[in-house]
Each structure stands twice: as structure tokens, then as C-alpha cells.
Design a protein around this motif. Sequence first.
Motif, short mmCIF file in Angstrom:
data_model
loop_
_atom_site.label_atom_id
_atom_site.label_comp_id
_atom_site.label_asym_id
_atom_site.label_seq_id
_atom_site.Cartn_x
_atom_site.Cartn_y
_atom_site.Cartn_z
N UNK A 55 0.80 -1.24 0.00
CA UNK A 55 0.00 0.00 0.00
C UNK A 55 0.83 1.28 0.00
N UNK A 56 1.94 1.27 0.75
CA UNK A 56 2.74 2.48 0.85
C UNK A 56 3.57 2.74 -0.41
N UNK A 57 3.86 1.70 -1.15
CA UNK A 57 4.70 1.84 -2.33
C UNK A 57 3.91 1.87 -3.63
N UNK A 58 2.93 0.97 -3.75
CA UNK A 58 2.22 0.82 -5.02
C UNK A 58 0.96 1.69 -5.06
N UNK A 59 1.17 2.98 -4.91
CA UNK A 59 0.09 3.95 -5.07
C UNK A 59 -0.14 4.14 -6.57
N UNK A 60 -1.31 4.67 -6.96
CA UNK A 60 -1.57 4.82 -8.40
C UNK A 60 -0.46 5.52 -9.19
N UNK A 61 0.18 6.52 -8.59
CA UNK A 61 1.23 7.25 -9.30
C UNK A 61 2.45 6.38 -9.57
N UNK A 62 2.62 5.29 -8.80
CA UNK A 62 3.75 4.40 -8.99
C UNK A 62 3.79 3.84 -10.42
N UNK A 63 2.61 3.56 -10.97
CA UNK A 63 2.53 2.90 -12.27
C UNK A 63 2.80 3.84 -13.44
N UNK A 64 2.93 5.15 -13.16
CA UNK A 64 3.25 6.12 -14.21
C UNK A 64 4.75 6.35 -14.30
N UNK A 65 5.53 5.81 -13.36
CA UNK A 65 6.96 6.10 -13.32
C UNK A 65 7.81 4.88 -13.70
N UNK A 66 7.22 3.91 -14.32
CA UNK A 66 7.92 2.66 -14.59
C UNK A 66 8.80 2.77 -15.83
N UNK A 67 10.03 2.29 -15.72
CA UNK A 67 10.90 2.22 -16.89
C UNK A 67 10.49 1.08 -17.80
N UNK A 68 9.99 -0.01 -17.21
CA UNK A 68 9.49 -1.15 -17.98
C UNK A 68 7.98 -1.01 -18.13
N UNK A 69 7.47 -0.84 -19.33
CA UNK A 69 6.03 -0.60 -19.51
C UNK A 69 5.18 -1.81 -19.13
N UNK A 70 4.00 -1.53 -18.63
CA UNK A 70 3.06 -2.61 -18.33
C UNK A 70 1.76 -2.42 -19.08
N UNK A 71 1.67 -1.38 -19.89
CA UNK A 71 0.51 -1.16 -20.75
C UNK A 71 1.00 -0.81 -22.14
N UNK A 72 0.20 -1.05 -23.17
CA UNK A 72 0.61 -0.71 -24.53
C UNK A 72 0.67 0.79 -24.73
N UNK A 73 1.79 1.27 -25.20
CA UNK A 73 1.95 2.70 -25.45
C UNK A 73 1.06 3.11 -26.60
N UNK A 74 0.16 4.05 -26.37
CA UNK A 74 -0.74 4.49 -27.42
C UNK A 74 -2.11 3.86 -27.35
N UNK A 75 -2.28 2.81 -26.53
CA UNK A 75 -3.60 2.18 -26.41
C UNK A 75 -4.45 2.97 -25.41
N UNK A 76 -4.02 2.92 -24.14
CA UNK A 76 -4.75 3.67 -23.14
C UNK A 76 -3.91 4.81 -22.58
N UNK A 77 -2.68 4.95 -23.09
CA UNK A 77 -1.79 5.98 -22.56
C UNK A 77 -1.93 7.30 -23.29
N UNK A 78 -2.60 7.31 -24.45
CA UNK A 78 -2.75 8.49 -25.28
C UNK A 78 -1.40 9.08 -25.65
N UNK A 79 -0.39 8.20 -25.71
CA UNK A 79 0.92 8.63 -26.18
C UNK A 79 1.75 9.35 -25.16
N UNK A 80 1.23 9.62 -23.97
CA UNK A 80 1.99 10.40 -22.99
C UNK A 80 2.09 9.66 -21.67
N UNK A 81 1.07 9.73 -20.87
CA UNK A 81 1.13 9.09 -19.56
C UNK A 81 -0.19 8.41 -19.29
#
Length: 307
Positions: A98-124
Motif C-alpha cells: 500500500x505504501x509503495x504501489x500507489x496509483x502514481x507508482x505505475x506512471x513512473x515505470x521504466x518497464x512498460x506494463x501497458x501498450x503505449x498508445x492504447x490507453x496511454x494516449x501517447x503520454x502518460x
Amino acid sequence: ECHRSVAKRGWIVPCDTAWLNPSKSLPEQGHVDTTNFILKFRFFNKLLLTQESDNTRLELLFGQAKTGFLEGHWECDQNETANFASIIAQIYFQDFKPDEHVPAFYTRLETPIVPFGNSTKGKSLSKLLCKKIAKGHEHLKGVSNLKCKFRFVKLWTSLKTSGYDWYNVVDKKTVKKSIIGLGCKEVVFVTEDPKREPQKWQLENLIKWLNDENMLTLQFASAQLAVHSEGCGQRMADTLSGCVNLVLSQMHVDDEEESEHALPGVAGFDPLNDAASLGDFDNELFGDGGPPPMPDASDPMFAELLQ
């Protein structure tokens, strides 16, 4: 293969894949010892993966599925995207903290976990998507990597755009660019017009098909589809033939299973719920060895397969 962006539909599909011919050796197909190959599963049916213990197949399928997801090869809504991403997060980062995996954690990943351009709208990633990923990650607490991969593959094969061979074509009737997907259940025809829903025909309704080097014509019970693809006519026909052969093989397996489990004189027999009530019929029906062992409904694996 090339990759085709389906205009305004939010997904990109690999098209015109040059599969090897399994009936010919590699030298016969012009390949030498130094040629690099990509191993992929091609034809998909319900027996593709039936248990987690098939580790080699599971690893191959998961690798193919994850690559396809991250490269945006499937049409996923936000909930489906969050489901896939949360499973990848559990594999990469293990149990939710809980203390580490806050929603903002998933925007700072060097290794992507979502398709770039699918739900990211090309940015974040959107805040809503991050919250859904975090919630899904939390629900997977304690789930092993093996079960996560198994679940990922099951979700992948349930998508409406997975399991097809896609080809760039021109509709002979409208002379417009389109793509055609050939799968083991149906044929999908998608135009560039986002207002036009993809057309689908069940493979079991296919009456016949004709092809030459550049053309493929499909005759269904209630419709006909003719498409042109330069140099891909035979390739499409080979793919379609493989799909049809798998359907016929599966029908044969289903018929054998139905015949094997048919119990003469016991109408409406349910093998899961009625086995205990057969009593003295066991030996008569199955011989001295008794009936085959029934699945254990308390087994987590059995429960997961029924979901």
C-alpha cells in the motif's frame, strides 16, 4: 510481417505474417543455419492450454501474449487493459504494498506494463487507469507467477481480436483497403471506416473457398467475400485450410469424448453431480475397474478452470 494500424480503432495488428511451411525442410524454403526464427503459436482452440503444469507451453504462450499486449495488437477497453497490466505488475513487483504501489507508482515505470498508445494516449497513464491497475494488483496478492501467467493467457485467448492471422486486403466489391482475420472459429473482416462494425462469419458456415496467387474468395451460407492481396492469396488459403482442419479435428475429439462418456440407459446424467447416485451401476457401466476418478471440486485448479 508488417504492422497495420486500424484507423481510429485503437489497435495495431501484425499482418501478412510469412509462416514457414511445416511440410518442407528449412533448406527447401531457402533458409540456412544462421537464419533467426521467431517461435509463435499460430492456431488457437480451446485445448491450447488446459493446465498450469504445462510449463513450457505456458511460458511460450505468455511471452507471445505479453508481447502482443504491450505492442497494442489487440482491441482492449480500459478494464481489460487494467486487468492485463495488474497481472504484469504482480509478476514484476510481486505482492501489492500500500505504501509503495500507489496509483502514481505505475506512471513512473521504466518497464512498460501497458501498450503505449492504447490507453496511454501517447503520454502518460490516466489517473483512472492507474487506480484500476493498483486495485487489480492488490487483489492478486499472494498469487504465484505461474498462476498469474496462466490467468494472463486465459484472458488473452478470451479477447475478441486474439487468435487470428491478419492480412492486408482490398475488398473486391468496394475496392477499399481493409484487413481480414482468419481464425479457428470465425472470419473477421474490418474496414477502415470506424463507424462500420467488423463483419464476422462462423467458420462452420463456410461452404467453400477459391484462391489464386492474389485472390481469396469465401462462400458462406448467406454471404460471399472476395478480397485481393498481392502475393498473399495462397498464404491466406493455407491459413484457412489449417483453421478448418483444426475445427474438424476438434469436432472429431468432441464426438469421441461424447461417445466415451455416454451412459446407456441413464438419461440426463450429470457426471459431476450424479456420480454418487449410480451405486451398483458403476461396475456394469465401467467394468470391474469402476468409474474413472472424478475431479475434486475443492481443488483450486479445478475451480479456476471452471471460471
